[in-house]
Design an enzyme around this catalytic site. Structure first.
Site, PDB file in Angstrom:
ATOM      1  N   ARG A  20     -10.167 -42.452  -6.250  1.00  0.00           N
ATOM      2  CA  ARG A  20     -10.351 -43.837  -6.794  1.00  0.00           C
ATOM      3  C   ARG A  20      -9.035 -44.487  -6.985  1.00  0.00           C
ATOM      4  O   ARG A  20      -8.190 -44.152  -7.593  1.00  0.00           O
ATOM      5  CB  ARG A  20     -10.963 -43.522  -8.243  1.00  0.00           C
ATOM      6  CG  ARG A  20     -12.390 -42.873  -8.264  1.00  0.00           C
ATOM      7  CD  ARG A  20     -12.917 -42.621  -9.727  1.00  0.00           C
ATOM      8  NE  ARG A  20     -14.162 -41.874  -9.716  1.00  0.00           N
ATOM      9  CZ  ARG A  20     -14.488 -41.500 -10.684  1.00  0.00           C
ATOM     10  NH1 ARG A  20     -14.200 -41.595 -12.056  1.00  0.00           N
ATOM     11  NH2 ARG A  20     -15.836 -40.797 -10.863  1.00  0.00           N
ATOM     12  N   SER A 118     -17.875 -44.602 -10.240  1.00  0.00           N
ATOM     13  CA  SER A 118     -18.417 -44.014 -11.204  1.00  0.00           C
ATOM     14  C   SER A 118     -18.791 -44.931 -12.606  1.00  0.00           C
ATOM     15  O   SER A 118     -19.214 -46.305 -12.487  1.00  0.00           O
ATOM     16  CB  SER A 118     -18.066 -42.639 -11.796  1.00  0.00           C
ATOM     17  OG  SER A 118     -18.858 -42.010 -12.549  1.00  0.00           O
ATOM     18  N   HIS A 119     -18.311 -44.501 -13.627  1.00  0.00           N
ATOM     19  CA  HIS A 119     -18.417 -45.561 -14.982  1.00  0.00           C
ATOM     20  C   HIS A 119     -17.188 -46.544 -14.928  1.00  0.00           C
ATOM     21  O   HIS A 119     -17.062 -47.285 -15.954  1.00  0.00           O
ATOM     22  CB  HIS A 119     -18.430 -44.487 -15.975  1.00  0.00           C
ATOM     23  CG  HIS A 119     -17.099 -43.643 -16.214  1.00  0.00           C
ATOM     24  ND1 HIS A 119     -16.965 -42.663 -15.338  1.00  0.00           N
ATOM     25  CD2 HIS A 119     -16.236 -43.680 -17.089  1.00  0.00           C
ATOM     26  CE1 HIS A 119     -15.827 -41.976 -15.471  1.00  0.00           C
ATOM     27  NE2 HIS A 119     -15.384 -42.580 -16.821  1.00  0.00           N
ATOM     28  N   ASP A 282     -24.870 -44.513 -16.317  1.00  0.00           N
ATOM     29  CA  ASP A 282     -23.611 -45.423 -15.920  1.00  0.00           C
ATOM     30  C   ASP A 282     -23.656 -46.157 -14.507  1.00  0.00           C
ATOM     31  O   ASP A 282     -24.748 -46.228 -13.749  1.00  0.00           O
ATOM     32  CB  ASP A 282     -22.480 -44.575 -15.821  1.00  0.00           C
ATOM     33  CG  ASP A 282     -22.646 -43.486 -14.707  1.00  0.00           C
ATOM     34  OD1 ASP A 282     -23.637 -43.102 -14.180  1.00  0.00           O
ATOM     35  OD2 ASP A 282     -21.412 -42.951 -14.326  1.00  0.00           O
ATOM     36  N   ASP A 284     -22.883 -45.304 -11.355  1.00  0.00           N
ATOM     37  CA  ASP A 284     -23.490 -44.597 -10.081  1.00  0.00           C
ATOM     38  C   ASP A 284     -24.812 -43.743 -10.491  1.00  0.00           C
ATOM     39  O   ASP A 284     -25.192 -42.917  -9.611  1.00  0.00           O
ATOM     40  CB  ASP A 284     -22.591 -44.003  -9.329  1.00  0.00           C
ATOM     41  CG  ASP A 284     -21.893 -42.637 -10.258  1.00  0.00           C
ATOM     42  OD1 ASP A 284     -22.048 -42.620 -11.343  1.00  0.00           O
ATOM     43  OD2 ASP A 284     -21.630 -41.405  -9.773  1.00  0.00           O
ATOM     44  N   ASP A 286     -25.081 -41.196 -12.511  1.00  0.00           N
ATOM     45  CA  ASP A 286     -25.039 -39.666 -12.854  1.00  0.00           C
ATOM     46  C   ASP A 286     -24.825 -39.285 -14.404  1.00  0.00           C
ATOM     47  O   ASP A 286     -24.860 -38.209 -14.641  1.00  0.00           O
ATOM     48  CB  ASP A 286     -23.990 -38.983 -12.108  1.00  0.00           C
ATOM     49  CG  ASP A 286     -22.507 -39.282 -12.240  1.00  0.00           C
ATOM     50  OD1 ASP A 286     -22.423 -40.248 -13.067  1.00  0.00           O
ATOM     51  OD2 ASP A 286     -21.604 -38.847 -11.853  1.00  0.00           O
ATOM     52  N   ARG A 287     -24.177 -40.387 -15.306  1.00  0.00           N
ATOM     53  CA  ARG A 287     -24.216 -40.111 -16.715  1.00  0.00           C
ATOM     54  C   ARG A 287     -25.374 -40.649 -17.340  1.00  0.00           C
ATOM     55  O   ARG A 287     -25.982 -41.534 -17.028  1.00  0.00           O
ATOM     56  CB  ARG A 287     -22.775 -40.774 -17.061  1.00  0.00           C
ATOM     57  CG  ARG A 287     -21.595 -40.216 -16.413  1.00  0.00           C
ATOM     58  CD  ARG A 287     -20.265 -40.490 -16.889  1.00  0.00           C
ATOM     59  NE  ARG A 287     -19.399 -39.992 -16.027  1.00  0.00           N
ATOM     60  CZ  ARG A 287     -18.088 -39.883 -16.520  1.00  0.00           C
ATOM     61  NH1 ARG A 287     -17.660 -39.784 -17.633  1.00  0.00           N
ATOM     62  NH2 ARG A 287     -17.352 -39.288 -15.586  1.00  0.00           N
ATOM     63  N   LYS A 382     -24.595 -34.196 -11.444  1.00  0.00           N
ATOM     64  CA  LYS A 382     -25.304 -34.539 -12.693  1.00  0.00           C
ATOM     65  C   LYS A 382     -26.407 -35.645 -12.549  1.00  0.00           C
ATOM     66  O   LYS A 382     -26.214 -36.482 -11.593  1.00  0.00           O
ATOM     67  CB  LYS A 382     -24.126 -34.864 -13.793  1.00  0.00           C
ATOM     68  CG  LYS A 382     -23.075 -35.883 -13.371  1.00  0.00           C
ATOM     69  CD  LYS A 382     -21.943 -35.864 -14.503  1.00  0.00           C
ATOM     70  CE  LYS A 382     -20.860 -36.814 -14.024  1.00  0.00           C
ATOM     71  NZ  LYS A 382     -19.762 -35.970 -13.315  1.00  0.00           N
ATOM     72  N   ARG A 502      -7.765 -37.089 -23.372  1.00  0.00           N
ATOM     73  CA  ARG A 502      -8.969 -36.773 -24.121  1.00  0.00           C
ATOM     74  C   ARG A 502      -8.607 -35.951 -25.167  1.00  0.00           C
ATOM     75  O   ARG A 502      -8.253 -34.648 -24.853  1.00  0.00           O
ATOM     76  CB  ARG A 502     -10.096 -36.448 -22.977  1.00  0.00           C
ATOM     77  CG  ARG A 502     -10.266 -37.595 -21.884  1.00  0.00           C
ATOM     78  CD  ARG A 502     -11.711 -37.333 -21.270  1.00  0.00           C
ATOM     79  NE  ARG A 502     -11.947 -38.091 -20.148  1.00  0.00           N
ATOM     80  CZ  ARG A 502     -12.086 -39.653 -19.932  1.00  0.00           C
ATOM     81  NH1 ARG A 502     -12.209 -39.915 -21.093  1.00  0.00           N
ATOM     82  NH2 ARG A 502     -12.078 -40.231 -19.102  1.00  0.00           N
TER      83      ARG A 502
END
Length: 547
Positions: A20, A118-119, A282, A284, A286-287, A382, A502
């Protein structure tokens, strides 16, 4: 076929979810091409394709973000120049990440290239990404991604063809060199798989009975899938899916399904006339985010509830679960469900690829991560819409509200009060030094007073794979307290700018879930920030996002 001379880029090491970078980085001459050629070379060297690619199929698709279509065309020409027998491309260049996995598995493909960050936001000034999924449909394991990276450091040329762009918007077959390029219905394989797992007739009856929901596709890839399945196949009312058109910049929004970025959905679920159920996915697909009326379901609770009810409520799991798994930072709620079911619960590092080995070995059926990712062995990613259909199945079978289902779970199993605090865009060097300093303190922390309890164990999580015995070290710092509480600290590898800390805090109580989350967790948060010396190293006190 022609070869193009190139020079290596030193920054192409894949992270936990592929490579990414900022979109403009990928738009540099040869940047995407170098990485794609390195993937092909690494896979060829690995022997996964036998003697070559001529008899193999490659799946290509992405979430529709800026540069998606251009990247698809480049990959098609490169796949043809590298002698792939067939390339399957989603119509419009669109395939959700779980749909890529489904197509790979159902069509017997060698693997696939997923174009997504992704997100993360999309657009020319935002983010882009690419990752390789292997024959089982899952993300390439570390052994493969490391080989890819080594190839990127030594690459001197890549292969491509002079060929016009193909029509991505019309299903059908085109020859590019000796390669058969097939533009497929992006929705067909995934929808068929969902119909095999779920009782569509029971879900149609649920909606026919007046059940209402809102699904926020966040102007991203799940819009077409949700409209097709929820509205067209299951009979949900027109307009159930909002923000359903995939846009290159996701409408200027951040396609991350949490309480901050899914504000429109959260507000709608708090209104006087709120529907029965709310969900979002999200960029793509997957979430997922799961909501009831004025009620938020944490990812850890969602995983635990699905595992609790899967056998009774979802036909695809009527034979029971082989086991469950969660990433280490995810709350331990599913551990207690596994114990009640008499099945194993595996604790893995963050990254869906770690679940793939367990599922391939038949050890795990349902798994999840605290970062809004839930899934099962139907694919090796996911799957956000799968989680939504799982919840719809539970609500249809129990005839309870979302809140009633979760509160019944807390009454039976107790509650893991849980939050994740994200401190985004930190100075990467400062954040690295902060974590290194904490790591040095670990040997002396056992027995130290902490947030009204004391530290029983302090370690840097290391995982030995139950299947192949591979070891993944330095996967997150854990503080396990004497009262069962946990604090976990890790730097995320999914961003493109600076570093993200995180901080995960969890406190288990058998109180029926009646406590106030912020009040329950505040002592853990403050003690963790003090131990990290977050203010001193990074000049930050408040998180960017709390979920």
């Amino acid at each position: 076929m022609k070869t193009v001379s190139t020079t290596p880029f030193p920054d192409q090491r894949p992270g936990t979810s592929g490579l990414r970078k900022k979109t403009r980085v990928f738009m540099q001459p040869n940047y995407l091409e170098n990485f794609v050629q390195s993937v092909f070379d690494a896979v060829r060297d690995d022997g996964a394709a036998g003697e070559g690619f001529s008899g193999e199929t490659l799946v290509v698709g992405g979430d529709g973000r800026y540069y998606n279509r251009e990247a698809v065309q480049k990959i098609i020409r490169m796949a043809a120049a590298n002698n792939f027998g067939r390339v399957l491309v989603g119509r419009g260049g669109i395939l959700s990440t779980p749909a890529v996995s489904a197509v790979i598995r159902r069509r017997g493909a060698l693997g696939g290239l997923v174009l997504s960050a992704s997100h993360n936001p999309g657009g020319i000034n935002a983010d882009f990404g690419i990752k390789y999924n292997i024959r089982n449909g899952g993300p390439a394991p570390e052994s493969v991604t490391e080989r890819i990276y080594q190839h990127t450091l030594a690459l001197a040329e890549y292969r491509t063809l002079d060929h016009a762009d193909i029509d991505l918007d019309t299903e059908g077959t085109t020859s590019v060199g000796d390669t058969e390029v097939v533009v497929i219905d992006s929705l067909a394989d995934y929808t068929a798989l969902m119909e095999e797992l779920f009782d569509f007739a029971a879900l149609r009856a649920l909606f026919a009975g007046g059940f209402r929901m809102t699904f926020d596709a966040m102007s991203a890839v799940t819009g077409p899938y949700a409209r097709h399945i929820l509205e067209q196949r299951l009979g949900a009312a027109a307009g159930t899916v909002i923000n359903g058109e995939p846009l290159e910049d996701f409408g200027g929004h951040h396609p991350d399904p949490n309480l901050v970025h899914a504000a429109e959905l959260v507000a709608g679920m708090s209104a006087d006339d709120a529907p029965d159920f709310g969900a979002a996915c999200d960029g793509d697909g997957d979430r997922n985010l799961i909501l009831g009326r004025n009620f938020y379901v944490t990812p850890g609770d969602s995983l635990a509830v699905i595992a609790e009810h899967a056998r009774a409520c979802i036909p695809g799991y009527a034979q029971g679960l082989a086991g469950v798994a969660r990433s280490m930072p995810t709350s331990a709620a599913v551990d207690r469900v596994a114990a009640s079911l008499g099945v194993a619960c595996y604790e893995t590092p963050t990254g869906w690829k770690f679940f793939g080995n367990l599922m391939d070995a038949g050890l795990c059926t349902i798994c999840g991560e605290e970062s809004f990712g839930t899934g099962s062995d139907h694919v090796r990613e996911k799957d956000g819409l799968w989680a939504v259909l799982s919840w719809l199945s539970i609500l249809a079978a129990t005839r309870q509200s979302v809140e009633q289902v979760v509160r019944a779970h807390w009454q039976r199993f107790g509650r893991s009060y849980y939050q994740r605090h994200d401190y985004e865009s930190l100075d990467a060097d400062a954040a690295g030094k902060m974590i290194a300093s904490l790591r040095e303190k670990l040997p002396a922390l056992a027995g130290v007073a902490f947030a009204g309890s004391e530290i029983a164990t302090a370690d840097d999580f290391s995982y030995t794979d139950s299947v192949d015995a591979s070891v993944s070290a330095h996967q997150g710092i854990r503080l396990l307290l004497a009262d069962g509480s946990r604090v976990v600290c890790r730097l995320s590898g999914t961003g493109t700018e600076g570093a993200t800390l995180r901080l995960y805090v969890e406190r288990y109580r058998e109180d029926g879930g009646v406590g106030a989350v912020d009040e329950m967790l505040a002592p853990l948060v403050e003690a963790a920030k003090e131990l990290l010396e977050l203010r001193e190293y990074c000049g930050r006190d408040e998180p960017t996002v709390i979920t």
